[in-house]
Design a protein around this motif. Sequence first.
Motif, PDB file in Angstrom:
ATOM      1  N   PHE A   1       0.835  -1.201   0.000  1.00 18.13           N
ATOM      2  CA  PHE A   1       0.000   0.000   0.000  1.00 18.13           C
ATOM      3  C   PHE A   1       0.875   1.259   0.000  1.00 18.13           C
ATOM      4  CE2 PHE A   1      -3.144  -2.958   1.790  1.00 18.13           C
ATOM      5  CZ  PHE A   1      -4.277  -2.593   1.078  1.00 18.13           C
ATOM      6  N   THR A   2       0.333   2.311  -0.586  1.00 18.90           N
ATOM      7  CA  THR A   2       0.895   3.641  -0.455  1.00 18.90           C
ATOM      8  C   THR A   2       0.056   4.406   0.558  1.00 18.90           C
ATOM      9  OG1 THR A   2       1.675   3.685  -2.747  1.00 18.90           O
ATOM     10  CG2 THR A   2       1.412   5.807  -1.639  1.00 18.90           C
ATOM     11  N   VAL A   3       0.681   4.916   1.604  1.00 17.20           N
ATOM     12  CA  VAL A   3      -0.052   5.664   2.624  1.00 17.20           C
ATOM     13  C   VAL A   3      -0.246   7.084   2.116  1.00 17.20           C
ATOM     14  CG1 VAL A   3      -0.089   6.482   4.998  1.00 17.20           C
ATOM     15  CG2 VAL A   3       0.827   4.205   4.473  1.00 17.20           C
ATOM     16  N   GLU A   4      -1.477   7.390   1.753  1.00 22.07           N
ATOM     17  CA  GLU A   4      -1.810   8.707   1.230  1.00 22.07           C
ATOM     18  C   GLU A   4      -1.773   9.763   2.314  1.00 22.07           C
ATOM     19  OE1 GLU A   4      -5.989  10.530  -0.059  1.00 22.07           O
ATOM     20  OE2 GLU A   4      -5.264   9.007  -1.485  1.00 22.07           O
ATOM     21  N   SER A   5      -2.296   9.412   3.493  1.00 15.10           N
ATOM     22  CA  SER A   5      -2.250  10.347   4.616  1.00 15.10           C
ATOM     23  C   SER A   5      -2.418   9.603   5.927  1.00 15.10           C
ATOM     24  CB  SER A   5      -3.319  11.442   4.481  1.00 15.10           C
ATOM     25  OG  SER A   5      -4.606  10.883   4.409  1.00 15.10           O
ATOM     26  N   MET A   6      -1.846  10.201   6.965  1.00 11.39           N
ATOM     27  CA  MET A   6      -1.997   9.703   8.334  1.00 11.39           C
ATOM     28  C   MET A   6      -2.606  10.836   9.151  1.00 11.39           C
ATOM     29  SD  MET A   6      -1.425   7.022  10.379  1.00 11.39           S
ATOM     30  CE  MET A   6      -0.122   6.097   9.541  1.00 11.39           C
ATOM     31  N   LEU A   7      -3.699  10.543   9.841  1.00 12.91           N
ATOM     32  CA  LEU A   7      -4.389  11.536  10.653  1.00 12.91           C
ATOM     33  C   LEU A   7      -4.485  11.044  12.092  1.00 12.91           C
ATOM     34  CD1 LEU A   7      -6.290  10.935   7.816  1.00 12.91           C
ATOM     35  CD2 LEU A   7      -6.937  13.255   8.404  1.00 12.91           C
ATOM     36  N   GLY A   8      -4.760  11.981  12.991  1.00  7.99           N
ATOM     37  CA  GLY A   8      -4.934  11.620  14.381  1.00  7.99           C
ATOM     38  C   GLY A   8      -6.241  12.142  14.929  1.00  7.99           C
TER      39      GLY A   8
ATOM     40  N   PHE B   1      -0.089  18.739  10.619  1.00 13.08           N
ATOM     41  CA  PHE B   1      -0.600  19.892  11.348  1.00 13.08           C
ATOM     42  C   PHE B   1      -0.462  19.748  12.864  1.00 13.08           C
ATOM     43  CE2 PHE B   1      -2.794  20.467   7.312  1.00 13.08           C
ATOM     44  CZ  PHE B   1      -2.679  21.830   7.116  1.00 13.08           C
ATOM     45  N   ARG B   2      -0.246  18.522  13.333  1.00 13.60           N
ATOM     46  CA  ARG B   2      -0.157  18.296  14.772  1.00 13.60           C
ATOM     47  C   ARG B   2       0.646  17.025  15.003  1.00 13.60           C
ATOM     48  NH1 ARG B   2      -5.473  18.813  18.739  1.00 13.60           N
ATOM     49  NH2 ARG B   2      -4.375  18.600  20.734  1.00 13.60           N
ATOM     50  N   ASN B   3       1.367  16.948  16.092  1.00  9.19           N
ATOM     51  CA  ASN B   3       2.215  15.792  16.371  1.00  9.19           C
ATOM     52  C   ASN B   3       1.367  14.527  16.462  1.00  9.19           C
ATOM     53  OD1 ASN B   3       4.067  13.913  17.207  1.00  9.19           O
ATOM     54  ND2 ASN B   3       4.782  15.060  18.987  1.00  9.19           N
ATOM     55  N   ILE B   4       1.545  13.635  15.495  1.00 11.69           N
ATOM     56  CA  ILE B   4       0.716  12.434  15.425  1.00 11.69           C
ATOM     57  C   ILE B   4       0.916  11.545  16.649  1.00 11.69           C
ATOM     58  CG2 ILE B   4       2.371  10.997  14.156  1.00 11.69           C
ATOM     59  CD1 ILE B   4      -1.435  11.208  13.503  1.00 11.69           C
ATOM     60  N   ASP B   5       2.085  11.610  17.269  1.00 10.64           N
ATOM     61  CA  ASP B   5       2.347  10.766  18.437  1.00 10.64           C
ATOM     62  C   ASP B   5       1.549  11.199  19.660  1.00 10.64           C
ATOM     63  OD1 ASP B   5       4.089   9.189  17.013  1.00 10.64           O
ATOM     64  OD2 ASP B   5       5.895  10.215  17.698  1.00 10.64           O
ATOM     65  N   ASP B   6       0.945  12.378  19.616  1.00 14.53           N
ATOM     66  CA  ASP B   6       0.092  12.846  20.710  1.00 14.53           C
ATOM     67  C   ASP B   6      -1.373  12.468  20.507  1.00 14.53           C
ATOM     68  OD1 ASP B   6       2.250  14.058  21.978  1.00 14.53           O
ATOM     69  OD2 ASP B   6       1.912  15.998  21.020  1.00 14.53           O
ATOM     70  N   SER B   7      -1.698  11.856  19.386  1.00 12.74           N
ATOM     71  CA  SER B   7      -3.104  11.559  19.069  1.00 12.74           C
ATOM     72  C   SER B   7      -3.643  10.431  19.928  1.00 12.74           C
ATOM     73  CB  SER B   7      -3.249  11.182  17.592  1.00 12.74           C
ATOM     74  OG  SER B   7      -2.599   9.948  17.319  1.00 12.74           O
ATOM     75  N   LEU B   8      -4.958  10.383  20.046  1.00  9.95           N
ATOM     76  CA  LEU B   8      -5.630   9.299  20.752  1.00  9.95           C
ATOM     77  C   LEU B   8      -5.734   8.062  19.867  1.00  9.95           C
ATOM     78  CD1 LEU B   8      -8.524  11.455  22.194  1.00  9.95           C
ATOM     79  CD2 LEU B   8      -6.554  10.589  23.474  1.00  9.95           C
ATOM     80  N   ASP B   9      -6.183   8.258  18.640  1.00 10.13           N
ATOM     81  CA  ASP B   9      -6.302   7.193  17.654  1.00 10.13           C
ATOM     82  C   ASP B   9      -5.587   7.610  16.378  1.00 10.13           C
ATOM     83  OD1 ASP B   9      -8.050   5.594  19.282  1.00 10.13           O
ATOM     84  OD2 ASP B   9      -9.719   6.881  18.682  1.00 10.13           O
ATOM     85  N   LEU B  10      -5.108   6.628  15.647  1.00  8.60           N
ATOM     86  CA  LEU B  10      -4.480   6.840  14.353  1.00  8.60           C
ATOM     87  C   LEU B  10      -5.472   6.489  13.255  1.00  8.60           C
ATOM     88  CD1 LEU B  10      -1.168   4.962  15.192  1.00  8.60           C
ATOM     89  CD2 LEU B  10      -1.489   7.453  15.194  1.00  8.60           C
ATOM     90  N   VAL B  11      -5.454   7.240  12.172  1.00 11.35           N
ATOM     91  CA  VAL B  11      -6.324   6.994  11.033  1.00 11.35           C
ATOM     92  C   VAL B  11      -5.462   7.053   9.774  1.00 11.35           C
ATOM     93  CG1 VAL B  11      -8.369   7.663   9.747  1.00 11.35           C
ATOM     94  CG2 VAL B  11      -8.275   8.042  12.228  1.00 11.35           C
ATOM     95  N   ALA B  12      -5.347   5.929   9.079  1.00  9.90           N
ATOM     96  CA  ALA B  12      -4.547   5.867   7.860  1.00  9.90           C
ATOM     97  C   ALA B  12      -5.445   5.738   6.645  1.00  9.90           C
ATOM     98  CB  ALA B  12      -3.571   4.702   7.912  1.00  9.90           C
ATOM     99  N   ILE B  13      -5.119   6.481   5.605  1.00 10.71           N
ATOM    100  CA  ILE B  13      -5.766   6.353   4.304  1.00 10.71           C
ATOM    101  C   ILE B  13      -4.698   5.821   3.356  1.00 10.71           C
ATOM    102  CG2 ILE B  13      -6.941   7.541   2.412  1.00 10.71           C
ATOM    103  CD1 ILE B  13      -7.831   9.658   4.450  1.00 10.71           C
TER     104      ILE B  13
END
Length: 261
Positions: free
Chosen positions: A183-190, A245-257
Amino acid sequence: MSAFVDDAGGARSPALPLTGERTIPGLAEENYWFRRHEVVYRRLADRCAGRDVLEAGCGEGYGADLIADVANRVIGLDYDEATVAHVRARYPRVDIRHGNLAELPLEDASVDVVVNFQVIEHLWDQAQFVAECARVLRPGGTFLVSTPNRITFSPGRDTPLNPFHTRELNAAELTELLEAAGFTVESMLGVFHGAGLAELDARHGGSIIDAQVARAVAEAPWPEQLLADVAAVRTDDFDLTPANFRNIDDSLDLVAIAVRP
């Protein structure tokens, strides 16, 4: 524990038992977790518009039914026979099937989108599952994944706090898992607490999550204010923010597209 929830027509229908392994709608004590999961469905629903969608590990079925508002068709898959029967009775728009996520019961290149929200952390062979998702997706198809962020969900631990989780991931580990399957990770969100939830954190000793967990561990009655605050949480109280836009390591959940080539 069992409950009854309102269906679209206002009738009362039995819900699945709350075991701690799945999130269900309609319970005040569970509302924070339900909304935290629901926000990802609602924010990413447009990725499913007009598409053939598989929700791998659909659980109670509310998410698959939400996707059915916009998708061409939705296949729901779950390993638990009681869950399958519940989804079939409650959500007729979902083509629900019983099966193992390690061997998806679909033909090669048969769907446009695979949705897997808050499930991958429960699986013993995550790499096999991700490979199966790549197999059933059509070229250019999309894999939507959410999972608790290991760094914030089980901080400082080698094993997950949740006894139903086998392996939790951070953003780098989730990216590696997806890319290893092609897979190619298009975006990672938190997923983050918005301003309203930040206020509730402050009201409940610094963390409304810890306040809820303490009630569950102690098997004690909920304080009236805590229950009222949890019951009032809505999807808009959560932010879904890109990693740039924000440190992903501080997120509660990870969301990958992720996209299948």
